[in-house]
Design a protein around this motif. Structure first.
Motif, PDB file in Angstrom:
ATOM      1  N   GLU A 232      37.082  44.037  38.892  1.00 11.45           N
ATOM      2  CA  GLU A 232      38.406  43.783  39.500  1.00 11.45           C
ATOM      3  C   GLU A 232      38.324  43.530  41.004  1.00 11.45           C
ATOM      4  O   GLU A 232      39.258  42.965  41.583  1.00 11.45           O
ATOM      5  N   ASN A 233      37.218  43.912  41.640  1.00 10.53           N
ATOM      6  CA  ASN A 233      37.071  43.671  43.080  1.00 10.53           C
ATOM      7  C   ASN A 233      36.891  42.199  43.403  1.00 10.53           C
ATOM      8  O   ASN A 233      37.194  41.758  44.514  1.00 10.53           O
ATOM      9  N   VAL A 234      36.368  41.439  42.456  1.00 13.38           N
ATOM     10  CA  VAL A 234      36.109  40.014  42.665  1.00 13.38           C
ATOM     11  C   VAL A 234      37.377  39.182  42.470  1.00 13.38           C
ATOM     12  O   VAL A 234      37.569  38.140  43.111  1.00 13.38           O
ATOM     13  N   SER A 235      38.272  39.656  41.614  1.00 15.87           N
ATOM     14  CA  SER A 235      39.413  38.845  41.177  1.00 15.87           C
ATOM     15  C   SER A 235      40.400  38.457  42.269  1.00 15.87           C
ATOM     16  O   SER A 235      40.973  37.360  42.209  1.00 15.87           O
ATOM     17  N   PRO A 236      40.669  39.291  43.288  1.00 10.95           N
ATOM     18  CA  PRO A 236      41.620  38.854  44.312  1.00 10.95           C
ATOM     19  C   PRO A 236      41.220  37.535  44.992  1.00 10.95           C
ATOM     20  O   PRO A 236      42.080  36.682  45.248  1.00 10.95           O
ATOM     21  N   LEU A 237      39.949  37.358  45.279  1.00  9.18           N
ATOM     22  CA  LEU A 237      39.503  36.097  45.882  1.00  9.18           C
ATOM     23  C   LEU A 237      39.686  34.946  44.909  1.00  9.18           C
ATOM     24  O   LEU A 237      40.129  33.852  45.297  1.00  9.18           O
ATOM     25  N   VAL A 238      39.374  35.175  43.633  1.00 10.35           N
ATOM     26  CA  VAL A 238      39.537  34.134  42.622  1.00 10.35           C
ATOM     27  C   VAL A 238      41.000  33.733  42.485  1.00 10.35           C
ATOM     28  O   VAL A 238      41.330  32.547  42.399  1.00 10.35           O
ATOM     29  N   VAL A 239      41.893  34.732  42.486  1.00  8.36           N
ATOM     30  CA  VAL A 239      43.328  34.438  42.390  1.00  8.36           C
ATOM     31  C   VAL A 239      43.785  33.629  43.591  1.00  8.36           C
ATOM     32  O   VAL A 239      44.537  32.654  43.453  1.00  8.36           O
TER      33      VAL A 239
END
Length: 304
Positions: A232-239
């Motif tokens: 889940e730490n990676v997902s904010p950048l992807v979003v």
């Protein structure tokens, strides 16, 4: 479900039944996106198939008040990739973002690596990026040529193995390096149609990394502690890359791990010399050694 930065957008996430893909799908839905959750439900080596993981993520999104549909097709086949885009259009009437994430591992040292294991990993990672991108891009090009505004985003998934290499992962490293090349070409070709294409090199605890990083990627034991290796730490950048807010950012590669984001700077000209004539082998070697003393130090691949 609180609508946010992706309200009104339709997003495809491949390999979204578990790990990073699942985290991305849930994060997009939390920001108001309608999500197509793709997953074949295969094992870590690509064997077997089950639609259950994708359906479970769809159920999670719907239970939180979001909108999602499952797609169980093989995105590394032309038929599967075409049906993936068609699923978004049939279910939601549009497509705004594509996150290419599907993949699996068949790790071997090069001398033990079978041709089938090479082909399978190249297929799921490289072809599994190319074909969804191709079909999504065709849709966006058609929209642009019809005079409709396109604010499309593609996020590809490379790896530190693709940027630096990884011992025992020659097939995976080559595929992930190829994804960077594909990203650069797609960003240049699709800009005229309103499409931005970027890549991430994530590091997180997933089925694919749990054995490699078993000692360093364990979840924190105390309550409330930051789980540095949670996907889940990676997902904010992807979003963010998949949203309209990332306007002007294309052709870039980002490394994302724990709370750290890094813009990766790849192959570019370093020390150089030009004698204006042909070298002899000895002269070329002497020149190369001198240039190497002026260059950045060589960084060994993972596991070396």
């Amino acid at each position: 479900m609180t609508a946010g930065s992706c309200r009104g957008r339709v997003v495809i996430v491949t390999g979204a039944g578990r790990g990073l893909g699942r985290a991305h799908a849930l994060a997009f839905a939390a920001e108001g996106a309608r999500v197509v959750v793709n997953d074949l439900g295969v094992g870590l080596d690509g064997s077997g198939a089950s639609g259950t993981p994708a359906e479970q993520v769809v159920a999670e999104i719907r239970a939180a008040g979001g909108e999602a549909v499952a797609h169980g097709g093989d995105v590394a086949s032309g038929e599967g990739a075409a049906s993936l885009v068609a699923t978004a259009l049939d279910a939601f009437g549009r497509l705004d973002s594509l996150v290419n994430n599907a993949g699996f591992l068949r790790d071997r040292m090069l001398v033990n690596l079978d041709e089938d294991d090479w082909d399978a990993v190249m297929r799921v990672h490289l072809k599994g990026h190319f074909l969804p991108l191709k079909h999504a891009a065709a849709y966006w090009r058609g929209e642009s040529k019809a005079g409709r505004e396109v604010t499309a985003r593609v996020v590809n998934t490379s790896s530190g193995a693709g940027l630096l290499g990884s011992v025992g992962q020659g097939n995976y490293s080559a595929a992930k390096a190829g994804i960077v090349g594909l990203t650069l070409v797609a960003a240049a070709e699709m800009a005229r149609y309103g499409v931005q294409v970027n890549a991430i090199a994530p590091a997180a605890r997933t089925r694919m990394t749990e054995q490699t990083f078993a000692d360093t990627m364990a979840a924190p034991s105390r309550a409330g502690a930051f789980d540095a290796m949670a996907p889940e730490n990676v997902s904010p950048l992807v979003v963010w890359l998949g949203s309209a807010a990332s306007a002007g950012v294309t052709g870039r590669v980002f490394e994302a791990e724990a709370g750290r984001i890094t813009v990766m700077e790849g192959w570019r000209a370093g020390p150089t010399v030009d004698r204006g004539d042909r070298w002899t082998p000895a002269e070329a070697g002497e020149a190369a050694r001198k240039l190497l003393t002026e260059a950045e130090p060589w960084r060994p691949p993972y596991g070396a």
